[in-house]
Scaffold this active site. Structure first.
Site, PDB file in Angstrom:
ATOM      1  N   SER A   1       0.682  -1.132  -0.013  1.00  0.00           N
ATOM      2  CA  SER A   1       0.153   0.133  -0.001  1.00  0.00           C
ATOM      3  C   SER A   1       0.971   1.107   0.176  1.00  0.00           C
ATOM      4  O   SER A   1       0.520   2.430   0.054  1.00  0.00           O
ATOM      5  CB  SER A   1      -1.042   0.095   1.239  1.00  0.00           C
ATOM      6  OG  SER A   1      -0.208   0.087   2.253  1.00  0.00           O
TER       7      SER A   1
ATOM      8  N   THR B   1      -1.770   3.645   4.092  1.00  0.00           N
ATOM      9  CA  THR B   1      -0.706   4.950   4.395  1.00  0.00           C
ATOM     10  C   THR B   1       0.194   4.471   5.445  1.00  0.00           C
ATOM     11  O   THR B   1       0.003   4.409   6.615  1.00  0.00           O
ATOM     12  CB  THR B   1      -1.470   5.905   4.372  1.00  0.00           C
ATOM     13  OG1 THR B   1      -2.619   6.173   3.415  1.00  0.00           O
ATOM     14  CG2 THR B   1      -0.716   7.266   4.620  1.00  0.00           C
TER      15      THR B   1
ATOM     16  N   THR C   1       1.591   7.140   0.125  1.00  0.00           N
ATOM     17  CA  THR C   1       0.765   5.975  -0.123  1.00  0.00           C
ATOM     18  C   THR C   1       0.702   5.590  -1.564  1.00  0.00           C
ATOM     19  O   THR C   1       0.759   6.395  -2.519  1.00  0.00           O
ATOM     20  CB  THR C   1      -0.620   6.103   0.427  1.00  0.00           C
ATOM     21  OG1 THR C   1      -1.677   4.875   0.270  1.00  0.00           O
ATOM     22  CG2 THR C   1      -1.345   7.425  -0.352  1.00  0.00           C
TER      23      THR C   1
ATOM     24  N   ARG D   1      -8.278   8.594  -8.717  1.00  0.00           N
ATOM     25  CA  ARG D   1      -8.746   8.553  -7.493  1.00  0.00           C
ATOM     26  C   ARG D   1      -7.569   9.579  -6.519  1.00  0.00           C
ATOM     27  O   ARG D   1      -6.437   8.793  -6.568  1.00  0.00           O
ATOM     28  CB  ARG D   1      -9.240   7.626  -6.762  1.00  0.00           C
ATOM     29  CG  ARG D   1      -9.682   7.652  -5.393  1.00  0.00           C
ATOM     30  CD  ARG D   1      -8.727   7.276  -4.422  1.00  0.00           C
ATOM     31  NE  ARG D   1      -9.090   7.327  -3.103  1.00  0.00           N
ATOM     32  CZ  ARG D   1      -8.576   7.063  -1.959  1.00  0.00           C
ATOM     33  NH1 ARG D   1      -7.250   6.814  -2.023  1.00  0.00           N
ATOM     34  NH2 ARG D   1      -8.969   6.942  -0.682  1.00  0.00           N
TER      35      ARG D   1
ATOM     36  N   THR E   1      -4.848   7.628   8.714  1.00  0.00           N
ATOM     37  CA  THR E   1      -4.569   6.462   7.807  1.00  0.00           C
ATOM     38  C   THR E   1      -5.991   5.979   7.853  1.00  0.00           C
ATOM     39  O   THR E   1      -6.968   6.277   8.656  1.00  0.00           O
ATOM     40  CB  THR E   1      -3.549   5.660   8.327  1.00  0.00           C
ATOM     41  OG1 THR E   1      -3.610   4.363   7.508  1.00  0.00           O
ATOM     42  CG2 THR E   1      -4.019   5.154   9.908  1.00  0.00           C
ATOM     43  N   GLY E   2      -6.376   4.864   6.735  1.00  0.00           N
ATOM     44  CA  GLY E   2      -7.481   4.527   6.789  1.00  0.00           C
ATOM     45  C   GLY E   2      -8.325   4.947   5.340  1.00  0.00           C
ATOM     46  O   GLY E   2      -7.602   5.399   4.408  1.00  0.00           O
TER      47      GLY E   2
END
Length: 326
Positions: free
Chosen positions: A74, A185, A203, A213, A236-237
């Site tokens: 990621s 990330t 990321t 995106r 993050t997430g």
């Protein structure tokens, strides 16, 4: 109860030089970063600190470790591609005095964080995107590298068989929440020997995202915010959720209002939960903060978020953050 203290008292030290300590007894942190792979990133940043490097040098060095790790699906090299099979990178870097640079949808360059720093230092702009970011990187002497590894390509081709595009909390987890395969990330925050602060976030974005995106990670105030007067925060997430509440900036402003880092992170997560309700039922969002005194704290929407805390002696502990929902 002080929420940062509670996090460190009840959080599990999952891989540490010693047990997690109560905040009042813990040495001040000089580096914090998201997820379990933050430990080697912090180690690189700490080495730069010992050599006299600035906070900006520290966080860049740490972020580059994650970017170069092919096993990290990621961030950087080996990151999962978008729906069309292209790996695109997003990164931001900033100091505590308002200097910042970012790149979005960058292709073929491993160290997006270093390109972001060059945007900050060599241009009058803050953000470069897509082909413009790539062209700038080449002008600045960055080498090109194919970012799609065989492992990531295989994962993409497996995904194509179902094309089930739905962000899920901790979707990369294959062992236990917070483990080496449960991450996205990397955000890293640092304080140098002169007390100056900096942060970086990098990321490859949400796996199998729509082409073009961009989430929160490279957006100042969303994925990262740094202020020498107060402290720094990163997220993050699911980036779309962090964008909706200007997550990192909101945390810094909560610290400015007097909350400690853990409580500030919790306040913003609670705000997001009230705002979005059932629309984030399957999402993970986590925030991490470091204030100018070296106090660290994090909080998540759901279980599984870990963060690495490193003190001036180079001792690192990994903390599993508390969460709003079980």
């Amino acid at each position: 109860m002080d929420l940062s203290r509670r996090t460190l008292l009840t959080g599990t030290a999952v891989a540490a030089a010693g047990p997690a300590l109560a905040r009042d007894d813990a040495p001040p942190a000089v580096l914090v970063s998201t997820w379990d792979f933050g430990a080697p990133a912090n180690a690189a940043g700490h080495a730069v600190r010992l050599a006299g490097g600035s906070a900006l040098d520290m966080v860049e060095a740490g972020a580059r470790v994650a970017e170069a790790d092919e096993t990290n699906a990621s961030v950087g090299l080996g990151g999962f591609p978008d729906r069309e099979g292209h790996v695109t990178l997003d990164a931001v870097i900033m100091n505590g005095r308002g200097d910042m640079g970012a790149v979005c949808a960058l292709e073929d360059i491993v160290h997006a964080v270093s390109v972001a720093r060059r945007v900050m230092e060599a241009t009058p702009h803050v953000i470069l995107v897509g082909e413009g970011a790539r062209a700038f990187a080449l002008e600045q002497g960055f080498d090109t590298t194919p970012l799609l590894t065989p492992e990531s390509e295989a994962a993409w081709r497996r995904w194509l068989e179902t094309s089930n595009y739905a962000p899920r909390a901790n979707s990369e987890n294959t062992d236990w929440p917070g483990g080496a395969s449960d991450h996205d990330t990397i955000g890293i925050l640092g304080i140098d020997a002169q007390g100056r602060m900096a942060g970086a976030c990098t990321t490859s974005g949400m796996a199998f995202k729509m082409r073009g995106r961009v989430g929160d990670s490279p957006i100042p105030g969303a994925g990262l915010s740094v202020d020498d007067e107060v402290g720094a925060a990163t997220g993050t997430g699911v980036g779309e959720d962090i964008l909706r509440v200007s997550g990192a900036h909101a945390v810094v402003e909560a610290m400015r209002a007097g909350l400690d880092p853990g409580a500030a992170c919790r306040r913003v997560i609670e705000r997001l939960a009230r705002l979005r309700g059932d629309k984030i039922a399957d999402h993970q969002v986590a925030l991490l903060a470091l204030d100018r005194q070296g106090r660290a704290g994090g909080f998540a929407l759901r279980p599984g978020f870990t963060y690495a805390v490193t003190d001036a002696a180079g001792q690192t502990r990994l903390v599993r953050a508390e969460s709003l929902f079980s």
